[in-house]
Write an enzyme that holds these catalytic residues in place. Structure first.
Site, short mmCIF file in Angstrom:
data_model
loop_
_atom_site.label_atom_id
_atom_site.label_comp_id
_atom_site.label_asym_id
_atom_site.label_seq_id
_atom_site.Cartn_x
_atom_site.Cartn_y
_atom_site.Cartn_z
N LYS A 97 10.01 3.90 0.64
CA LYS A 97 9.01 4.25 -0.35
C LYS A 97 9.61 5.27 -1.30
CE LYS A 97 5.65 7.00 1.00
NZ LYS A 97 4.37 7.54 1.48
N THR A 130 0.83 -1.21 0.00
CA THR A 130 0.00 0.00 0.00
C THR A 130 0.87 1.26 0.00
OG1 THR A 130 -1.59 -1.20 1.39
CG2 THR A 130 -1.90 1.16 1.18
N ASP A 145 1.59 9.99 13.69
CA ASP A 145 2.22 8.67 13.67
C ASP A 145 3.73 8.76 13.41
OD1 ASP A 145 2.10 9.40 11.00
OD2 ASP A 145 1.84 7.34 10.31
N ARG A 177 -8.90 -6.50 7.62
CA ARG A 177 -9.61 -5.31 8.08
C ARG A 177 -11.08 -5.42 7.70
NH1 ARG A 177 -5.29 -2.45 9.62
NH2 ARG A 177 -3.59 -1.93 8.18
N LYS A 225 -0.69 12.48 2.75
CA LYS A 225 -1.52 12.89 3.86
C LYS A 225 -0.62 13.61 4.85
CE LYS A 225 -1.62 8.22 5.93
NZ LYS A 225 -1.05 7.26 4.97
N THR A 232 -7.58 2.10 -1.32
CA THR A 232 -6.78 2.47 -0.15
C THR A 232 -5.35 2.82 -0.55
OG1 THR A 232 -8.09 1.09 1.30
CG2 THR A 232 -5.84 1.53 2.00
N ASP A 251 5.76 8.61 10.86
CA ASP A 251 6.31 9.48 9.82
C ASP A 251 5.53 10.78 9.63
OD1 ASP A 251 4.16 7.98 8.81
OD2 ASP A 251 4.88 8.16 6.75
N SER A 284 6.09 3.93 8.86
CA SER A 284 4.93 4.70 9.33
C SER A 284 4.52 4.37 10.75
CB SER A 284 3.79 4.47 8.34
OG SER A 284 2.76 5.36 8.60
N HIS A 285 3.30 3.85 10.89
CA HIS A 285 2.74 3.60 12.23
C HIS A 285 3.24 2.28 12.82
CE1 HIS A 285 0.44 1.73 9.12
NE2 HIS A 285 -0.04 0.88 9.99
N ASP A 305 2.32 11.51 8.89
CA ASP A 305 1.25 11.75 7.92
C ASP A 305 -0.15 11.46 8.45
OD1 ASP A 305 1.60 9.02 7.92
OD2 ASP A 305 1.93 8.82 5.75
N ARG A 306 -0.25 10.85 9.61
CA ARG A 306 -1.58 10.58 10.17
C ARG A 306 -1.92 11.57 11.27
NH1 ARG A 306 -2.83 4.15 10.39
NH2 ARG A 306 -1.86 3.63 8.41
N GLU A 364 -8.59 9.36 4.37
CA GLU A 364 -8.78 7.93 4.56
C GLU A 364 -9.24 7.68 5.99
OE1 GLU A 364 -6.08 5.19 2.24
OE2 GLU A 364 -4.64 6.67 2.96
N GLU A 365 -9.97 6.60 6.16
CA GLU A 365 -10.49 6.26 7.48
C GLU A 365 -9.37 5.95 8.47
OE1 GLU A 365 -9.85 3.02 8.60
OE2 GLU A 365 -8.87 2.67 6.65
N SER A 366 -8.17 5.67 7.95
CA SER A 366 -7.04 5.29 8.78
C SER A 366 -6.31 6.50 9.35
CB SER A 366 -6.07 4.46 7.95
OG SER A 366 -5.73 5.16 6.76
N ARG A 371 7.63 -2.69 2.97
CA ARG A 371 7.74 -2.76 4.44
C ARG A 371 8.04 -4.19 4.85
NH1 ARG A 371 3.03 1.30 6.56
NH2 ARG A 371 3.81 3.01 5.27
C1 VG1 Z 1 -2.92 1.35 5.83
C2 VG1 Z 1 -4.19 2.17 5.80
C3 VG1 Z 1 -4.20 3.06 4.57
C4 VG1 Z 1 -2.94 3.91 4.54
C5 VG1 Z 1 -1.72 3.01 4.63
C6 VG1 Z 1 -0.44 3.81 4.72
O1 VG1 Z 1 -2.88 0.50 4.71
O2 VG1 Z 1 -5.33 1.34 5.81
O3 VG1 Z 1 -5.36 3.85 4.59
O4 VG1 Z 1 -2.88 4.66 3.36
O5 VG1 Z 1 -1.80 2.20 5.79
O6 VG1 Z 1 -0.46 4.69 5.80
P1 VG1 Z 1 -3.29 -1.07 4.78
O7 VG1 Z 1 -3.00 -1.61 3.41
O8 VG1 Z 1 -2.47 -1.67 5.87
O9 VG1 Z 1 -4.74 -1.09 5.13
V1 VG1 Z 1 0.96 5.00 6.64
O10 VG1 Z 1 0.65 6.26 7.73
O11 VG1 Z 1 1.29 3.48 7.19
O12 VG1 Z 1 2.03 5.43 5.42
CO CO Z 2 2.26 7.18 8.32
#
Ligand code: VG1
Ligand code: CO
Length: 543
Positions: free
Chosen positions: A126, A18, A277, A496, A376, A344, A279, A113-114, A281-282, A363-365, A22
């Protein structure tokens, strides 16, 4: 100093997900692993000779080593310049801005990221293109193809760059600029938001807590919130980036940012709480006694954006990822602007933003952003909230309730089942996919299915198609059940399950979310057999 060509053999597992590649940190620490992936990216690019490459990172374990490697490889491959944040720190949205602002060719973001960081946790890389956004699938597919056949990479043997000191250096023929990671980004924020109005609100006693979760936003939040906007020292907590995020999980949700939630629900709650988070972006937004779901936040920010100077002329459209609630759709409908539903991942918003078809995306995340960058942006969302609070002079709770009164409420939750056996998860999805035609004609306890499909996205700008982006079961009353497998996990599969129900009636907006969705939750289990197949009696994380 010499440039070298090093022989290598492919790794089979370098398929970007996504948001980039990773893996567990030890996977990235294998000899040639980072080099193979970076060279595969470079080999998939054209026309970069003499151009600028930006390198950003969230400060996690192994960032320093990987950054020095990428600098040496960029030099040996013929880039003209690398720009890298001091200490290797550059948040994902700041990286996006630096690429755009300095007209760089592209950039690498080193982050998972998170996901937690450390020698036994997660790492990621990335690639972002010249518009500042994540590489589209056309490029990530080419990178993966290249990674499967790669037999050499280029690297020089120049000494390490002193990333700790801002200044100009050289690696072979290439210039390396170590830059202040915050300056350009902070200047951009000043052009978008009413800083004097927000500063005035702080001066009048507005209280806030920002939890940087020991991750990358610490330096940004200290500088912008405390130094520039005058929030009292101590407003920002956990504000020094650490390689393992203080041993924590830098995911700003109600599980990992529980302390913040408890503070905001408690007797001495400040007016506003937020977190970001790994990095940056959240965003997590919590008002006093009011958690704002990311889907509601997207709708609210879109509806109120013109209160901020950067959006005073209105917004052209909104985009949301498919699993995100339809709350924003109601705002777009009322404003008479375009609304787009994408798969997504932020990479799908880039074309719409570049074409000015949308201004705000989410995004919902816990991801929201706008056309100011192509990622983001956690602090951007926090600052837009602050700008709205300063302009409306109401509490977060009042603003959310007003919104529901106008548009109705989309009750929404996501249930994650982490580290499920991959074969079990794949079979669950395959079996469900096979049954979709049958499900499409069914009525469950008087709730009729309106559609059941596996989401396919047709990009209206470049005409590309992305299929199998998540199973959607929509009902006649607008409720939805969505299931998909995560593309960012590093162990097993993460399933999910997303649930949504629209409630227009004004008197029905105070239900507990899980209760309001109880029927859909049990129906999802009835249809997909999640508990039986995974052997879990409850989700790992509920957001
Ligand atoms: C998750 C979230 C998605 C987001 C992605 C990267 O992906 O659901 O909305 O864009 O993380 O965010 P997945 O494929 O695990 O559902 V971040 O802040 O990890 O760059
Ligand atoms: Co992130």
């Amino acid at each position: 100093m010499t440039n070298k060509t090093i022989s290598t053999t492919p790794f089979a597992d370098q398929k970007p997900g996504t948001s980039g590649l990773r893996k567990r940190t030890p996977v990235f620490m294998q000899p040639h692993y980072v080099e193979n992936f970076v060279q595969s990216v470079i080999d998939a690019l054209e026309g970069f000779k003499g151009k600028t490459l930006v390198i950003g990172g969230d400060g996690r374990y192994h960032n320093d080593v990987a950054i020095q490697t990428i600098i040496r490889m960029a030099a040996a491959n013929g880039f003209g310049k690398v720009m890298v944040g001091q200490g290797g720190i550059l948040s994902t949205p700041a990286t996006s801005h630096v690429i755009r602002h300095h007209k760089a060719f592209g950039g690498f973001v080193l982050s998972a990221s998170h996901n937690p960081g450390g020698p036994d946790a997660d790492f990621g890389i990335k690639y972002n293109i010249g518009n500042g956004g994540p590489a589209p699938e056309k490029i990530t597919d080419a990178v993966f193809a290249r990674s499967k056949v790669i037999d050499r990479y280029l690297i020089n043997d120049a000494p390490d760059i002193d990333l700790g000191t801002i200044g100009s250096y050289r690696s072979g023929d290439m210039v390396v600029e170590v830059i202040d990671p915050v300056a350009d980004y902070a200047a951009l924020m000043q052009t978008l938001f009413d800083f004097p109005a927000i500063a005035n609100m702080f001066a009048n006693g507005f209280r806030m807590r920002f939890d940087a979760m020991h991750a990358v936003t610490g330096p940004y939040a200290h500088r912008i919130l405390e130094d520039m906007l005058g929030a009292p020292k101590g407003t920002v907590i956990n504000g020094t980036p650490s390689p393992d995020f203080g041993g924590g999980h830098p995911d700003p949700n109600l599980v990992y940012a529980r302390d913040l939630y408890d503070l905001l629900m408690g007797p001495d709650a400040p007016d506003f709480g937020a977190a970001s988070d790994g990095d940056g972006d959240r965003n997590l937004i919590i008002g006093r006694k009011r958690f704002v779901t990311p889907s509601d936040s997207l709708a609210l920010l879109a509806a109120n954006a013109p209160l901020a100077p950067g959006y005073a002329n209105g917004i052209t459209g909104i985009a949301r990822s498919m699993p995100t609630s339809a709350a924003a759709d109601r705002v777009a409908e009322k404003l008479g602007i375009e609304m787009h539903e994408t798969p997504t991942g932020w990479k799908f918003f880039g074309n719409l933003l570049d074409a000015d078809r949308v201004t705000i995306c989410g995004e919902e995340s816990a991801g929201t952003g706008s056309n100011h960058v192509r990622e983001k942006d956690g602090l951007w969302a926090v600052l837009l909230w602050l700008n709205i609070l300063a302009a409306r002079q109401q509490s977060v709770d009042d603003i959310v309730r007003d919104h529901w009164a106008t548009y109705g409420r989309n009750y929404y939750t996501r249930h994650d089942y982490d580290e499920v056996d991959t074969a079990v998860a794949n079979k669950l999805m395959d079996d469900l996919r096979a049954r979709l035609p049958e499900i499409a004609g069914t009525t469950y306890d008087s709730l009729a299915v309106a559609y059941a499909d596996d989401f396919t996205y047709h990009d209206p700008i470049d005409g590309s198609t992305s299929s199998r982006q998540g199973i959607r079961i929509g009902f006649a009353d607008g409720s939805r059940i969505v299931l998909r497998l995560s593309g960012t996990g590093t162990v097993g599969a993460t399933l999910r399950l997303y649930l949504e129900r629209y409630e227009p009636a004004h008197g029905q907006h105070d239900l507990d979310t899980q209760s309001a969705l109880a029927f859909l939750i049990s129906l999802a289990d009835r249809i997909a057999g999640v508990r039986e197949r995974t052997g879990r009696d409850a989700p790992s994380v509920i957001t």
